[in-house]
Design a protein around this motif. Sequence first.
Motif, PDB file in Angstrom:
ATOM      1  N   TYR A 123     -22.453  31.475  -6.726  1.00  9.15           N
ATOM      2  CA  TYR A 123     -22.803  31.310  -8.115  1.00  9.15           C
ATOM      3  C   TYR A 123     -21.986  30.872  -9.278  1.00  9.15           C
ATOM      4  N   ILE A 124     -20.901  31.763  -9.040  1.00 10.19           N
ATOM      5  CA  ILE A 124     -19.742  31.535 -10.135  1.00 10.19           C
ATOM      6  C   ILE A 124     -19.240  30.058 -10.003  1.00 10.19           C
ATOM      7  N   PHE A 125     -19.109  29.553  -8.822  1.00 10.86           N
ATOM      8  CA  PHE A 125     -18.563  28.239  -8.805  1.00 10.86           C
ATOM      9  C   PHE A 125     -19.557  27.225  -9.298  1.00 10.86           C
ATOM     10  N   LEU A 126     -20.808  27.537  -9.390  1.00 10.33           N
ATOM     11  CA  LEU A 126     -21.977  26.655  -9.818  1.00 10.33           C
ATOM     12  C   LEU A 126     -21.840  26.923 -11.469  1.00 10.33           C
ATOM     13  N   LEU A 127     -21.414  27.960 -11.808  1.00 11.60           N
ATOM     14  CA  LEU A 127     -21.118  28.156 -13.438  1.00 11.60           C
ATOM     15  C   LEU A 127     -20.124  27.188 -13.728  1.00 11.60           C
ATOM     16  N   ILE A 128     -19.016  27.298 -13.029  1.00  9.92           N
ATOM     17  CA  ILE A 128     -17.716  26.516 -13.404  1.00  9.92           C
ATOM     18  C   ILE A 128     -18.188  25.138 -13.399  1.00  9.92           C
ATOM     19  N   LYS A 129     -18.957  24.624 -12.644  1.00 11.64           N
ATOM     20  CA  LYS A 129     -19.593  23.095 -12.572  1.00 11.64           C
ATOM     21  C   LYS A 129     -20.239  22.807 -13.776  1.00 11.64           C
ATOM     22  N   ILE A 130     -21.187  23.786 -14.166  1.00  8.12           N
ATOM     23  CA  ILE A 130     -21.776  23.692 -15.446  1.00  8.12           C
ATOM     24  C   ILE A 130     -21.059  23.624 -16.607  1.00  8.12           C
ATOM     25  N   PHE A 131     -20.190  24.493 -16.707  1.00  8.34           N
ATOM     26  CA  PHE A 131     -19.230  24.493 -17.688  1.00  8.34           C
ATOM     27  C   PHE A 131     -18.550  23.008 -18.020  1.00  8.34           C
ATOM     28  N   TYR A 132     -18.182  22.618 -16.724  1.00 10.58           N
ATOM     29  CA  TYR A 132     -17.299  21.278 -16.836  1.00 10.58           C
ATOM     30  C   TYR A 132     -18.080  19.794 -16.671  1.00 10.58           C
ATOM     31  N   ARG A 133     -19.161  20.156 -15.839  1.00 13.63           N
ATOM     32  CA  ARG A 133     -19.874  18.744 -15.377  1.00 13.63           C
ATOM     33  C   ARG A 133     -21.014  18.751 -16.338  1.00 13.63           C
ATOM     34  N   VAL A 134     -21.660  19.551 -16.851  1.00 16.99           N
ATOM     35  CA  VAL A 134     -23.051  19.883 -17.471  1.00 16.99           C
ATOM     36  C   VAL A 134     -23.078  19.822 -19.032  1.00 16.99           C
ATOM     37  N   ILE A 135     -22.187  20.718 -19.408  1.00 18.20           N
ATOM     38  CA  ILE A 135     -22.172  21.055 -21.031  1.00 18.20           C
ATOM     39  C   ILE A 135     -20.785  20.469 -21.592  1.00 18.20           C
ATOM     40  N   GLY A 136     -19.648  20.237 -20.721  1.00 18.83           N
ATOM     41  CA  GLY A 136     -18.542  19.923 -21.180  1.00 18.83           C
ATOM     42  C   GLY A 136     -17.555  21.071 -21.703  1.00 18.83           C
ATOM     43  N   LEU A 183     -32.305  22.510 -20.993  1.00 20.17           N
ATOM     44  CA  LEU A 183     -31.657  21.451 -20.838  1.00 20.17           C
ATOM     45  C   LEU A 183     -32.417  19.941 -20.735  1.00 20.17           C
ATOM     46  N   TYR A 184     -33.452  20.043 -19.602  1.00 20.78           N
ATOM     47  CA  TYR A 184     -34.305  18.877 -19.326  1.00 20.78           C
ATOM     48  C   TYR A 184     -34.965  18.445 -20.286  1.00 20.78           C
ATOM     49  N   ASP A 185     -35.679  19.422 -21.346  1.00 27.42           N
ATOM     50  CA  ASP A 185     -36.535  19.138 -22.112  1.00 27.42           C
ATOM     51  C   ASP A 185     -35.473  18.392 -23.514  1.00 27.42           C
ATOM     52  N   MET A 186     -34.187  18.724 -23.617  1.00 24.74           N
ATOM     53  CA  MET A 186     -33.317  18.258 -24.811  1.00 24.74           C
ATOM     54  C   MET A 186     -32.539  17.009 -24.307  1.00 24.74           C
ATOM     55  N   THR A 187     -32.471  16.838 -22.966  1.00 21.35           N
ATOM     56  CA  THR A 187     -31.609  15.505 -22.537  1.00 21.35           C
ATOM     57  C   THR A 187     -32.451  14.661 -21.916  1.00 21.35           C
ATOM     58  N   GLY A 188     -33.633  14.904 -21.205  1.00 19.73           N
ATOM     59  CA  GLY A 188     -34.221  14.127 -20.474  1.00 19.73           C
ATOM     60  C   GLY A 188     -33.646  13.760 -18.819  1.00 19.73           C
ATOM     61  N   HIS A 189     -32.781  14.540 -18.447  1.00 19.64           N
ATOM     62  CA  HIS A 189     -31.995  14.458 -17.193  1.00 19.64           C
ATOM     63  C   HIS A 189     -31.810  15.675 -16.569  1.00 19.64           C
ATOM     64  N   LEU A 190     -31.547  15.514 -15.108  1.00 14.31           N
ATOM     65  CA  LEU A 190     -31.184  16.469 -14.321  1.00 14.31           C
ATOM     66  C   LEU A 190     -29.978  16.470 -13.417  1.00 14.31           C
ATOM     67  N   LEU A 191     -29.420  14.999 -13.318  1.00 13.52           N
ATOM     68  CA  LEU A 191     -28.202  14.535 -12.861  1.00 13.52           C
ATOM     69  C   LEU A 191     -27.068  15.088 -14.083  1.00 13.52           C
ATOM     70  N   MET A 192     -26.040  15.844 -13.508  1.00  9.50           N
ATOM     71  CA  MET A 192     -25.031  16.565 -14.232  1.00  9.50           C
ATOM     72  C   MET A 192     -24.281  15.655 -15.278  1.00  9.50           C
ATOM     73  N   SER A 193     -23.833  14.467 -14.647  1.00  8.74           N
ATOM     74  CA  SER A 193     -23.185  13.700 -15.375  1.00  8.74           C
ATOM     75  C   SER A 193     -23.752  13.112 -16.645  1.00  8.74           C
ATOM     76  N   ASN A 194     -25.130  12.692 -16.252  1.00 14.08           N
ATOM     77  CA  ASN A 194     -26.035  12.259 -17.292  1.00 14.08           C
ATOM     78  C   ASN A 194     -26.534  13.357 -18.465  1.00 14.08           C
ATOM     79  N   ILE A 195     -26.497  14.469 -17.983  1.00 11.73           N
ATOM     80  CA  ILE A 195     -26.880  15.611 -18.881  1.00 11.73           C
ATOM     81  C   ILE A 195     -25.642  15.727 -20.019  1.00 11.73           C
TER      82      ILE A 195
END
Length: 497
Positions: free
Chosen positions: A261-274, A185-197
């Motif tokens: 871990y599951i809550f982190l996955l939910i955040k990735i679904f919504y806050r990182v990928i969309g 993800l960092y390689d594709m986007t250049g970001h680590l902050l969730m909203s920027n990704i």
Amino acid sequence: MDFVQNFPFFSIFLSMFSGTVSSVLPAKAAKWVNTFVIGAVGCMSAVLLVYLMGTGTSYTYMMGHFPAPWGNEIRAGVLEAGMALFFCIIMLLSMMGGRKKLLGEVEYSKHNLYYILTDLLLSSLLALVYTNDLFTAYVFVEINTISACGLIMIRQNGRTIEAAVRYMIMSLLGSGLLLVGISMLYDMTGHLLMSNIKESVGEIVAHGEYQVPLVVTIGLICVGLAIKSALFPFHSWLPDAYGYSTVSSAAMLSSLVSKGYIFLLIKIFYRVIGFDIIAGNKIINVLFVFGLMGMIFGSLSAIKENDIRRMISFSSVAQIGYIYMGFGLGTELGMVASIFHILSHAATKSLLFISAIGLTDVSKGSRKFQDLTGAAYRHKIAGIGFTVGSLSMVGMPLFSGFVSKLLFAQASIGHAYKMLPALIVLGVSTVLNAIYFMKTVIRIFVPERRSDCEVITIKSEKTYALTIVLFIALNIALGMLSQPIVEWIKMGLEMFA
């Protein structure tokens, strides 16, 4: 900035600092520091939740003097604050319920180490809930893993050491896949902050770029966190880890660690990928199938068990399957049902583990079903607690488990091709749950006079009895107040988006 907005940072820092301080304290002092910290963090989380419910908005908190995208951020919304509060409640009750047994399960010289590990576990869970930075999330995933592994093996017998090694191997495999996914993800986007990704991923999808790498990245992250949360078929480490650790450890591991871990996955679904991108991705169908398989095979494994604690452990495999089945539906209602089930399962599974230890105590320490006959008469409050937890797992009205299954059924209705398998497996799983939980309840309430077994009264274990009562009250509260809780979850998901 209002002072209350500092509370997420204070909570994480206080938990980590208390672990450091406890390393030089005697066991008794470390115990009280641990209790104070959990209570203080819970109070701060409650105040923050009320504050955010009043404002109706989320906020970001900059760590240090460097703004995004160079600095680190904490993000707090109603879902994060509520989840932090719930984690503190479960951890406090789990520690209360197993505190007396800790004297016989862990060498006294290692008690302060036990509380250090618990403090670090709390800090890592809070960081996973609040962080807005993917790499920081990975760091605390590893802290969480080390803490959980220590809580398993601190009992120092052959089975716990074997369970800890197996847990560490599987967990590190999951961590490795997660790290590779974050790196891509960092390689594709250049970001680590969730909203920027999320902004960059939206642009990538809009331009049709990196389609295959993005699918691979989502798959790596999902599989990595699925392994760490014991989704079928990655669950082989779970029965021994939960079944042979201390009672407090088993309650916390089953209720909190996997849920972090599951809550982190939910955040990735919504806050990182969309979530729109996730819902249209084929990976969601894989999670749906694995979730359904977990619901069935976890229950079948529980039916075959002759050990009450391993039976409860295998039940967790089925319950994790419910959560991923909700993810696999790819709808907002499915996500709401899964998040509610996180709360329901945490409250119920802790109650079952805490109650089970009381039943085994009055059965000469045996965990075999044939020795548990009549145990509910020898330890009444433990019998009542186990019965309530079992009824909730089966899905009886009044209890939280009923609301979970109702929400999953509602979420699946109307789905083009997932409705029928979801409803069928939901029904079959409920029947299987009833088979292994109700047969246990019937056995512990079969009258049997045994002069060779101890009888424990409520007066002799007041703290333990209070813990059971509070767990029962929490379970009923989740069942009776489900509508405002569902509205809170929906509000939190809207803030995520």
